[in-house]
Design an enzyme around this catalytic site. Structure first.
Site, PDB file in Angstrom:
ATOM      1  CG  ASP B 293      10.444 -17.057 -23.397  1.00 35.33           C
ATOM      2  OD1 ASP B 293       9.820 -17.898 -23.634  1.00 35.33           O
ATOM      3  OD2 ASP B 293      10.860 -16.183 -24.316  1.00 35.33           O
ATOM      4  CG  ASP B 330      32.261 -23.588 -12.644  1.00 33.25           C
ATOM      5  OD1 ASP B 330      31.945 -22.966 -13.732  1.00 33.25           O
ATOM      6  OD2 ASP B 330      31.764 -24.283 -12.341  1.00 33.25           O
ATOM      7  CB  THR B 366      33.879 -35.894 -17.603  1.00 24.91           C
ATOM      8  OG1 THR B 366      34.052 -33.779 -17.648  1.00 24.91           O
ATOM      9  CG2 THR B 366      34.685 -36.115 -18.564  1.00 24.91           C
TER      10      THR B 366
END
Lengths: 575, 668
Positions: B293, B330, B366
């Site tokens: 992965d 953020d 958004t």
């Protein structure tokens, strides 16, 4: 001496040159592809299938193949037995040879059906021309073709993947016979006739020698027999003296060509294997391994024979090579062959399962005689008998891969196929069968009066004679060390049983192994794969053959040829 | 160390039980030989004819040979036992709150059945394996994983599996039990590390057949030797014949084979990987293709800001400043990496007066986050979202913006556009960071012939760039469980063995299909049951180590087999001349080691044969040193060390033992 070495070197080079063209031709034949002889032989082949009701496209699994092979051999065996038992009442018998005794006929029938050609009878006086041609020479073709068919099936299984089928026995057999053995044998026979080998149906000639003695000179259809005898690694001579007899092997050229004929097909099988495996280097690796062992054997024998017997030196005989004298041990050798051609022949005949001789193995120095015996004991895998030798060599390759293959950190695989429990079981069986009867028969013979009373010589030399007989018959070699009276009941019957065991108990597990490997998927090669092509692999295969062989036979050989050599050096000889 | 050795010594005597020894054909032959020589020793004691001491010593050393082999197995088992005991302690009887028809009842954990629903609150131990069906909790799994940081378990999704014996630290969850008593993960783990369920693996079986075959061959050799010797007037005693037999059969590998297998499993356990079968460990050594992965294995878990790409007329500093402002709120790793990158442009962390500023958080609708400050609006987000936002504010983006966005995508990065009001400022280049040293690991894998394939949900473009940077051989982009499955089947069709890791329920079919499927412990029960290994650390990079451990196990087996067989050469040169020296003194030429006497030579060989087992126990348990090099080079090296070494070592060893025997006056 230089001449002897030169002859050996030239021979080995020619051998390498034969492998590719003949191997390629054989690969074409077995794949049913067009060859040069197709226009002539293909209609014959088709006709045979039509008459016999063979569907050449139908392949067989291991069961079908093995049963066809064994049943066919059994019928052939009965046929030979019948002809030998009745030969006195059948035509083509100018010398009025009587019927053969039951156990000698049994031994002979088994011997020829198994490609052994162990001869307990004296050919000149105990087989008729009809027996010679219909029972024996014909069987030389058949037993060789059976061996080749088995080998092709084996190679097919090994190189195929996701398929349990091994091919069609009748087709493989017919093609071996028709396309490979027959043309080569005809060419060989014509050549031999041109060199003076006899080929007629006359009775024996009675001649008066210069000394005034009447001599009976046996003759017959012998060139044709001689040719297939070598090509099919059969080895059963028309004369008791075999290829030492000038009517079988008259010139240095015939000697040389006959040696090439012995190895031609076995050597080509290594190339054919590379073809089938899709990687020629796989074939050459096995070629190289066998070549190393061949050179080793010739080297040991040559050195030992050239060195000679120190007791003779002590007695004042010069054995050193000089400008006019070849020197060395010349006892039991044809002087026209000399040491070089004699030891090369002795190696080849024991490396393969031929058993034809051009010198007396009994008269070799103990070390050289022991070497010849070791060649048989290793399982005749140095190119080996037609077909079966290749199978033996491949079994050792599988063992080598298994023992050392783990050391690259993968479960062992050969040609991309994993070697697991079932394959190991079969490979071990195909290795084990040999020492069971070879050592078993020797041990029984060494203690039973019927066995040991047949021995001519005392001490270790006598033991060597027993060991050699047991090994030669188990290995389907057929050469005799001599010095052992084998026409008695014990040796005839025990020998016959051992020869059968040696042939079929080897072929059946081999075919099962091939089918088991053929059913597997093949993992693609990568840099993590165990390399089965390079020099390391060659060393490994040689090492495994020598270690397994040497470890099995060292103890008994120590009491035979090894101690005899030491004793000879110390001045003891055995009468 | 003492706790391991004493039980191991006791174990080696317990294992003398013929029923146990019979499982190992080589050692069985040795034990039978020991019994026979003991009988002749006793007979010789009673009979009073000479040579008693010699027979006694041979007999003693034959017993030691069996004991040493048993000791090796016991040692290997012992290391696992210690771990099992620790695990067993966590299995102390707990009470479970079973919910039946809405009511909660207390029962013993051992009475729980599949399908029962239990409620576990903070501070309680989870009574059995199961899936969380309601609630979310932090769980302490240190009892099983050894990792002290708690993990989150919640209903639904791929983090729902809980293991019995672990402890809930906070909150309350409802768990549906998925295993019956005695079959829990913990039970299986204990059985595995103890070796109680140990079955011979396919390669072990094949090797055992070879060893049995060699044993039969040498039995035939010995049995047929006596008649031949009698013929030669050189009959030998039964004791000497048995001594030769034991020296020839492959006792070294026969004695250590079980220990090597157990130690291999144990090495995995030490790496916190549980293999459900020995077969899986062998398969790991054979793996041809590794499916890895991308996230967590090849790249660090998250993308990071790597570059600011300003539009014409905008300075880098201005863009960095705006980007940092937009990212202050953020909290995602990506957002934080933007703040960190901006600091390189001299923009330090700042304090924003919350009165004057309004943070706009990222939403799926958004696809932007940002800040409204002093009448200006700053936004950062997906390219098209920001473009639409600019147009909404009456502005228009320069053509360069779209070009730059495309450019970043082409390079395999993720572009984020930054805008202030109606003006596009530039683009942030978010990049996957390839783990340090991973490229070298892949180079090693390649040299060992193993193909690495990166699995990622990214688009092919992005995937190609990362694949190139990381140095994997191939990649599967936009991977879904179905395409993954397809890839595995395709590889297997070509005869290749495939290894992969996975954690989610939708990984289960692929994990089951793969030859080596490593489930992450954090994953679902379905994934854990489908795979044949579980990584307790849930570290997908470990797949590489698992492959190496598998290879090491096989190499150790092969090396000791080769060594064992190569040893026989020297033993012959010791014993054969000794056996027949009376009948044929000339055979002394074969006594190349110049051993003192027949008795000392035979004894020295037997002693060497026994002691070499003990000397090799550490190697068997530790494993042969693994080197990531191509097979041909590895073979050459190992053949030299264990093949050639195996031929030479016993010549030296036997000679030394012979000298010692003479010095101690133990033989005539």
């Amino acid at each position: 001496m230089a001449w002897g070495i030169l002859q050996i070197v030239v021979f080995l080079i020619l051998l390498g040159l034969i492998a590719k063209p003949l191997g390629t031709y054989m690969a074409h034949v077995y794949r049913g592809e067009r060859t040069l002889l197709h226009p002539v032989l293909r209609p014959v082949e088709r006709f045979i299938y039509r008459v016999c009701g063979v569907d050449e496209r139908r392949e067989m699994g291991v069961k079908g193949y093995a049963i066809s092979l064994i049943v066919f051999n059994f019928i052939v065996l009965l046929f030979i037995y019948a002809v030998l038992r009745l030969q006195g009442h059948l035509p083509l018998n100018p010398a009025h040879v009587p019927d053969m005794s039951p156990w000698v006929a049994f031994n002979t029938a088994v011997s020829f059906a198994t490609n052994t050609n162990w001869q307990v009878y004296v050919p000149e006086t105990s087989v008729s021309y009809l027996s010679q041609m219909l029972a024996l020479a014909r069987e030389n073709f058949v037993s060789a073709a059976v061996g080749m068919a088995a080998a092709v099936a084996f190679i097919r299984g090994l190189t195929r993947h996701s398929s349990r089928e091994l091919g069609n026995f009748w087709v493989d057999f017919t093609r071996s016979f028709l396309y490979i053995l027959l043309p080569l044998a005809v060419a060989g026979a014509l050549f031999l006739v041109s060199q003076g080998v006899v080929q007629n149906l006359n009775g024996p000639t009675h001649a008066v020698t210069v000394a005034g003695v009447t001599q009976t000179i046996a003759q017959g259809p012998f060139a044709s027999q001689e040719s297939i005898k070598e090509l099919g690694t059969n080895g059963g001579g028309s004369y008791n003296a075999n290829s030492a007899h000038p009517y079988e092997n008259p010139t240095p050229l015939t000697n040389f060509v006959e040696m090439l004929m012995i190895l031609a097909i076995p050597v080509s099988f290594t190339y054919l294997f590379g073809r089938f495996a899709g990687n020629q280097r796989q074939g050459w690796a096995l070629f190289a391994a066998a070549m190393v062992l061949l050179v080793m054997s010739v080297g040991v024998m040559f050195a030992s024979e050239q060195h000679g017997n120190p007791n003779l030196t002590r007695a004042g005989v010069t054995q050193a090579a000089t400008a006019t004298q070849a020197g060395g041990n010349q006892e039991g050798k044809e002087v026209r062959n000399g040491i070089g051609a004699s030891v090369l022949w002795a190696t080849i005949t024991t490396d393969t399962s031929t058993g034809a001789v051009n010198s007396s193995h009994d008269s070799l120095t103990p070390l050289a005689g022991g070497m010849a015996m070791l060649n048989i004991a290793l399982g005749e895998v140095v190119f080996g008998g037609v077909g079966v030798g290749m199978m033996g060599l491949l079994i050792f390759a599988v063992l080598a891969v298994f023992i050392a293959g783990l050391m690259v950190g993968r479960t062992p695989e050969y040609l991309g196929k994993k070697i697991e429990g079932r394959e190991m079981k079969l490979a071990v069986l195909a290795t084990l069968y040999f020492c069971v009867t070879a050592l078993g028969l020797a041990a029984i013979a060494a203690v039973l009066p019927a066995g040991k009373d047949a021995v001519l010589n005392h001490g270790p030399h006598g033991l060597t004679e027993i060991l050699y007989a047991a090994l030669s018959q188990t290995g389907n070699n057929g050469s005799a060390f001599a010095g052992l009276t084998v026409s008695g009941k014990f040796w005839s019957i025990a020998g016959g049983l051992v020869m059968m065991w040696g042939r079929f108990f080897f072929v059946v597990p081999c075919l099962a192994l091939a089918s088991s490997l053929g059913a597997k998927k093949a993992a693609p090669e990568s840099s993590g794969t165990f390399p089965t092509t390079g020099p390391i692999f060659v060393v490994l295969v040689v090492g495994v053959i020598l270690i397994v062989g040497a470890l099995t036979y060292f103890p008994s050989f120590a009491l035979g040829p090894i101690v005899e050599q030491f004793l000879m050096n110390a001045g003891h000889l055995f009468s | 160390m003492r706790q391991v050795i004493w039980p191991a010594i006791r174990g080696s005597f317990v294992k003398l039980d013929p029923r146990q020894v019979a499982r190992n054909p080589v050692m069985f032959v040795v034990e039978v030989g020991s019994v026979i020589t003991t009988v002749s020793f006793v007979a010789s004691l009673l009979g009073g004819h000479g040579g008693t001491a010699f027979v006694g010593m041979v007999s003693g050393w034959l017993w030691f040979t069996v004991l040493f082999a048993n000791f090796a197995t016991s040692m290997a088992e012992g290391r696992g036992k210690a771990q099992a005991d620790t695990l067993r302690k966590t299995k102390t009887e707990t009470l479970a709150n079973v919910q039946v028809d809405g009511a909660v009842r207390q029962v013993a954990a051992s009475e729980l059945r599949k399908g029962d629903v239990v409620v576990v609150s903070a501070g309680e131990t989870i009574p059995g394996d199961g899936d969380v069906i309601e609630g979310i909790a932090s769980v302490d799994e240190s009892a099983i994983t050894g990792e002290s940081a708690p993990v989150i378990r919640e209903s639904g999704g791929d983090r729902s599996a809980v293991t019995g014996g672990t402890r809930v630290l906070s909150d309350e969850i409802k768990v549906r039990i998925t295993s019956d008593p005695g079959h829990t993960f913990l039970d299986r783990m204990i059985a595995l590390v103890e070796g109680a369920e140990r079955q011979k693996t396919p390669n072990e079986i094949a090797l055992n057949i070879l060893l049995a075959g060699l044993t039969i061959i040498f039995l035939i050799v010995i049995v047929t030797l006596q008649p031949v010797a009698i013929y030669s007037n050189a009959a030998v005693s039964v004791t000497v014949l048995i001594a030769l037999l034991v020296c020839l059969i492959p006792t070294t590998i026969g004695g250590l084979l079980a220990a090597i297998g157990i130690a291999g499993m144990d090495r995995l356990v030490r790496h916190n990987v549980l293999a459900m079968s020995g077969r899986a460990v062998e398969a790991a050594g054979d793996v041809d293709t590794l499916l890895l992965d991308k996230t967590g294995t090849i790249t660090l878990g998250n993308r990071q800001a790597a570059e600011f790409l300003p539009m014409p007329g905008v300075s880098v500093e201005e863009l960095a400043d705006a980007a940092q402002l937009a990212s202050l709120a953020d909290e995602t790793p990506e957002g934080r990496s933007v703040v960190v990158l901006a600091k390189q442009f001299g923009i330090r962390g700042r304090h924003i007066d919350p009165e004057r500023a309004k943070f706009v958080e990222f939403t799926a609708q958004t696809r932007m986050s940002g800040i409204d400050l002093d009448g200006h609006s700053i936004r950062k987000g997906a390219g098209d979202a920001v473009l639409a936002w600019i147009r909404q504010h009456g502005g228009s983006a320069p053509t360069e913006l779209e070009a730059t966005l495309q450019e970043v995508s082409n390079q395999g990065g993720t572009p984020l556009a930054v805008a202030r009001d109606d003006r596009a400022l530039g683009v942030i280049h978010l990049k996957d960071i390839v783990k340090g040293g991973i490229r070298e690991r892949f180079d090693q894998m390649r040299s060992m012939g193993i193909r690495t394939v990166m699995i990622t949900g990214d688009n092919p473009l992005t995937a190609a760039v990362i694949a190139k940077e990381a140095g994997v051989d191939d990649f599967l982009a936009k991977a879904t469980p179905e395409t993954k499955m397809e890839l595995i089947k395709r590889e297997q069709q070509q005869g290749k063995l495939v290894a992969m890791t996975g954690d989610g329920t939708n990984d289960a079919p692929a994990l089951a299909q793969a030859d080596v499927g490593v489930a992450m412990n954090t994953g679902t029960m379905a994934a854990k049951e489908a795979g044949n290994m579980v990584d307790l650390d849930s570290n997908p990079t470990k797949l590489i180590e698992i492959v190496e451990i598998g290879k090491q196990l096989l190499i150790t087996r092969g090396a000791l087999t080769t060594f064992s067989i190569a040893n026989d050469v020297a033993k012959y040169f010791a014993i054969i001349p000794a056996m027949f020296m009376v009948a044929y003194p000339q055979l002394a030429t074969l006594n190349v080691m110049r051993l003192h006497s027949a008795d000392s030579a035979i004894l020295a060989a037997v002693i060497f044969n026994a002691i070499i087992i003990v000397l090799l126990i550490p190697l068997a348990l530790r494993g042969v040193k693994f080197r990531a090099i191509p097979a041909a080079a590895l073979l050459r090296y190992n053949l030299l060390v264990y093949g050639l070494g195996g031929v030479i070592a016993p010549f030296i060893g036997i000679k030394l033992i012979d000298m010692l025997l003479v010095a101690l006056r133990l033989t005539s």
